[in-house]
Design an enzyme around this catalytic site. Structure first.
Site, PDB file in Angstrom:
ATOM      1  N   CYS A 344       2.599   3.052   8.153  1.00 47.07           N
ATOM      2  CA  CYS A 344       3.891   2.735   8.774  1.00 47.07           C
ATOM      3  C   CYS A 344       4.696   3.993   9.070  1.00 47.07           C
ATOM      4  O   CYS A 344       5.492   4.018  10.004  1.00 47.07           O
ATOM      5  CB  CYS A 344       4.688   1.775   7.896  1.00 47.07           C
ATOM      6  SG  CYS A 344       4.930   2.342   6.197  1.00 47.07           S
ATOM      7  N   HIS A 809       8.150   1.390   2.570  1.00 45.53           N
ATOM      8  CA  HIS A 809       7.814   0.986   3.933  1.00 45.53           C
ATOM      9  C   HIS A 809       8.795   1.588   4.932  1.00 45.53           C
ATOM     10  O   HIS A 809       9.997   1.669   4.680  1.00 45.53           O
ATOM     11  CB  HIS A 809       7.868  -0.546   4.022  1.00 45.53           C
ATOM     12  CG  HIS A 809       7.403  -1.087   5.333  1.00 45.53           C
ATOM     13  ND1 HIS A 809       6.142  -0.876   5.818  1.00 45.53           N
ATOM     14  CD2 HIS A 809       8.042  -1.846   6.270  1.00 45.53           C
ATOM     15  CE1 HIS A 809       6.008  -1.491   6.998  1.00 45.53           C
ATOM     16  NE2 HIS A 809       7.152  -2.068   7.284  1.00 45.53           N
TER      17      HIS A 809
END
Length: 849
Positions: A344, A809
């Site tokens: 990510c 994330h």
């Protein structure tokens, strides 16, 4: 087909891959078509129900889509291709080999693990169909097929048994690595323990009587609630209160309902750990209280499960912007990037990079021209073992990626999409493999810092553009030139008042966040007083008050960056000794795109990475012209040569206090001294940043000659011993010198570099030698810096969820016209309230007017 196949075999267009050869069978090298692509490859205009999949050349073992198959024929008039087609069939409840075990839902904060969020290969069964295609003969037969030349069957079998070039596994993204607690070995336990009941119904909080979220202190047997969560759930916090009330002597507690034969949640309250930990002696400690782990069953949620339930479920519709539902979007400029396992950080950065005008004009708009030019060059050297391949040429992969993200071209159709789902996404397997090749971190599946990746990307793409500039448009400008700018440092001697100006280049503006400039300091103080009062009165009833977080203006961050810094150990050539001086930083030039990152993460007193809980109000527009350097002013006198620069490194003596702090982190004494000297004893934090950038320099741990050190860049020459070590591996002296140049003289890294570039070693060496010579005649060479007015408009942000940049994330938000969109890996949607106040990395675009 038998006769056609024999014809191609006779021409030498069928080669059986050996074990050491690379086979790229899962994805087209020029588009994102893969074995699951339906119909006419990646072409959205195709309505054919046949075809699709990926076509692998039996000569080069490179995958193509039907749209790009012509690129395989530059060297040959035709060839044989293995078409691989796969379809996904959702796994059912019966007859799927799942032994009837029910899905118990997500219980682990991870991607792809047994109890984590399921990946595609865990949701579906895959059906595979193979066929042999002769092109341009347009003849196709299913496999297996009798009568084909034996070598064809051998080649097909070898291709299918080979692992694809992209072999990195999909591993946990969210799961954090826990540390082993140092308090387990010498843990004190009550000499007269009262056994804890094995019946969960009898467990109660000693303070409030609650029956869930209970923690057993492993030292004295106290059972108390965990802390209250932000949404009011959780407990009264008695377990922590008890630890503090007993003199902070008993730091380890276990969550009762999580005890199973496999382990349990253990928390350490000691300030130097203050986190979830691993207790290697947990079974022994529980046995002391009459608890047999082998007989226990899970009756309560783990901390990971509670975290998931609260706010971090990896589901598209539950990604909230203060509760708003997100409307999916797809099309040019709105294509997602699938998460390949902790990718990510890369996905978020590339969404920002590919939204810039330079990348759009150089790569997206000219992608087909780049592909054609590369195929033509590759065909002329096809007989050479060192011939380049599209999957290992960064310029080609940049064109492939940017064309997909910017123009939505080369994006495969997916069969399993629900009706009305307009989202588009691609899997950047080849790009990730290539951009991380040879790098110890970016080649791994571990989470990384997005800012570090951005700088790594600029370095790699600059090298690629030097080596393969002939593939790019004649008028292209280097990608790095759109982000690179110059700072100008002004030093003023405190005694002589003479000044010195020094320029240095950078590609990010790092801003510290001054918490003392928060606009709500009074609210924070009142909140803390209320919390302390509650703690003293042991009040546990009622809903938990939302935490008051500092609100710091963006302007305060800029002012902090620009403020004058006092140097106590500055060598002034004007007075010929060390004295006090001041240092200010201003911009010498402004880039078309300015990347700003906010230092939300820091290292605490225990050298553990931590995150600031702070909101920074990012403005829609900023003007930085007031921070532009005017250079030497009328009346200023310049310091003579010999000021703190590379010419006089011996003038600086490392501050021992700073060296000791850095050594406490585990770095060598010589390396810490070099950092202190290079950074003029600025601070431990600044020196640590230098260490992270230079810790792999060849001389990092070497004794310091005199008291100074020269920093950065490869050494002028390489030792004969280093050259001999590498040549003994079968490489030429030229190859060894280039590898050592690329790796700042490190023999170990140079060896890895040589092997990782084996498929295109000559091209990589050419790039290093060109960079070393400083050849300014190649396309794009003369545009290292652009200077534009320092007025900017916010174009995108990257935000981060997690405790530190090595876990959690990343999510990107980008502006398209007047609208904002969230890009959460493969999920793209219109954003109603982009979380600008939580930005970690910001992209500002220079205003046109």
């Amino acid at each position: 087909m038998e006769g056609i196949a024999a014809k191609y075999v006779e021409k030498g267009l069928v080669r059986v891959p050996r074990e050491a050869d690379e086979v790229w069978k899962d994805e087209c090298a020029y588009t994102f078509a893969n074995a699951f692509t339906t119909g006419g490859g990646a072409s959205p205009s195709s309505s054919s129900s046949e075809g699709g999949g990926v076509l692998v050349s039996l000569k080069t073992w490179i995958g193509y889509s039907e749209d790009s198959l012509g690129l395989a024929l530059h060297a040959d008039k035709g060839g044989l291709f293995l078409r691989i087609r796969r379809t996904k069939v959702e796994k059912g409840d019966d007859g799927d080999g799942s032994d009837g075990k029910k899905d118990e839902g997500v219980t682990e904060f991870a991607l792809g693990t047994e109890n984590g969020f399921k990946l595609d290969d865990q949701k579906y069964e895959v059906e595979e169909k193979l066929s042999l295609v002769a092109y341009p003969d347009n003849v196709e037969v299913g496999l297996p097929c009798d009568g084909l030349p034996p070598v064809v069957g051998e080649c097909v079998s070898a291709i299918m048994s080979h692992k694809d070039g992209h072999t990195e596994s999909l591993i946990s993204e969210w799961k954090e690595e826990l540390q082993v607690t140092k308090y387990a070995e010498a843990l004190m336990q009550d000499e007269s323990p009262v056994p804890v009941s094995s019946d969960p119904e009898k467990w109660r909080c000693a303070s409030c009587g609650a029956k869930t979220n209970l923690w057993l202190n492993l030292s004295d047997g106290y059972i108390g609630c965990g802390r209250r969560n932000f949404d009011g759930t959780g407990g009264c916090g008695a377990a922590l209160t008890h630890y503090e009330a007993t003199g902070s002597m008993f730091p380890l507690a276990v969550k009762l309902g999580t005890i199973t034969p496999k382990g349990a949640d253990v928390f350490c309250y000691a300030p130097d750990e203050n986190d979830m930990v691993i207790n290697p002696l947990l079974s022994k400690h529980l046995q002391h209280w009459g608890i047999n782990m082998l007989e226990m069953e899970k009756t309560d949620k783990t901390m990971a499960e509670m975290q998931i339930d609260l706010n971090l479920k990896h589901e598209f519709d539950s990604i909230t912007e203060e509760g708003s539902k997100l409307v999916p979007a797809g099309g040019p400029g709105l294509v997602g990037l699938k998460n390949l396992g902790n990718s990510c950080y890369m996905n978020s950065v590339m969404q920002l990079v590919c939204s810039t005008s330079g990348v759009k004009s150089t790569y997206a708009a000219h992608a087909q021209g780049i592909f054609d030019a590369f195929a033509a060059q590759a065909s002329s050297s096809s007989s050479s073992s060192s011939g380049k391949k599209p999957q290992s040429t960064l310029v080609v992969q940049m064109a492939k990626l940017s064309r997909a993200l910017v123009l939505a071209q080369g994006v495969p159709r997916e069969e399993e999409k629900e009706e009305g789902d307009c989202t588009l996404s691609v899997s950047p397997n080849m790009f990730k493999t290539l951009i991380g090749r040879g790098h110890p971190e970016f080649s791994s599946s571990r989470q990384q810092d997005s800012v570090e990746f951005f700088q790594h990307f600029l370095e790699q793409v600059s090298r690629a553009e030097r080596a393969d500039g002939s593939l790019l448009p004649e008028s292209f400008k280097r990608t790095s030139s759109h982000f690179t700018f110059q700072f100008e440092d002004r030093f003023e001697c405190g005694e002589s008042k003479k000044v010195m100006y020094k320029q240095r280049e950078d590609n990010v503006l790092a801003l510290s966040i001054p918490l003392d400039k928060a606009t709500n300091l009074e609210e924070i103080r009142e909140y803390e007083e209320r919390q302390n009062k509650k703690l003293k009165l042991e009040e546990t009833k009622g809903a938990e008050e939302p935490k008051v977080v500092p609100n710091v203006p963006f302007q305060a961050c800029l002012d902090s960056f620009a403020q004058e810094e006092v140097l106590d150990d500055f060598y002034s050539a004007a007075v010929m000794r060390k004295t006090a001086a001041s240092r200010t930083v201003r911009f010498k030039s402004f880039p078309p795109y300015l990347v700003v990152y906010l230092r939300r993460y820091y290292v605490d007193a225990s050298w553990r990475p931590c995150k600031m809980e702070v909101n920074v109000d990012i403005p829609d527009e900023i003007s930085l012209e007031g921070y532009r350097s005017a250079g030497l002013k009328p009346g200023e006198q310049e310091l003579p040569e010999g000021s703190p620069s590379k010419e006089e490194p011996a003038a600086v003596t490392p501050n021992q206090e700073i060296v000791n702090q850095l050594m406490g982190m585990g770095f060598s004494e010589n390396g810490c001294k070099r950092a202190a000297i290079a950074m003029q004893n600025a601070s431990a934090e600044v020196c640590m940043e230098w260490i992270l950038q230079h810790m792999e320099d060849a001389d990092f741990n070497d004794p310091i000659r005199g008291t100074g050190v020269q920093v950065g860049g490869p050494p002028a020459g390489h030792s004969q011993e280093s050259i001999m070590m590498l040549t003994s591996m079968g490489f030429t002296e030229r190859q060894c010198n280039a590898a050592l140049d690329a790796c700042q003289g490190s023999v170990e890294r140079a060896a890895d570099w040589l092997f990782s570039h084996a498929d295109d070693l000559e091209g990589a060496i050419d790039a290093i030698e060109t960079q070393k010579k400083g050849d300014g005649n190649k396309p794009g060479e003369g545009d290292k810096y652009e200077d534009v007015p320092g007025n900017y408009r916010l174009a995108g942000i990257v935000s981060h969820i997690g405790k530190n940049t090595g876990s959690g994330h990343y999510v990107a938000h980008v502006r398209r016209g007047s609208d904002w969109y969230i890009m959460n890996d493969e999920k793209v949607a219109r954003s109603e309230k982009p979380p600008l106040h939580l930005a970690y990395m910001c992209l500002f675009e220079a205003k046109k007017d």
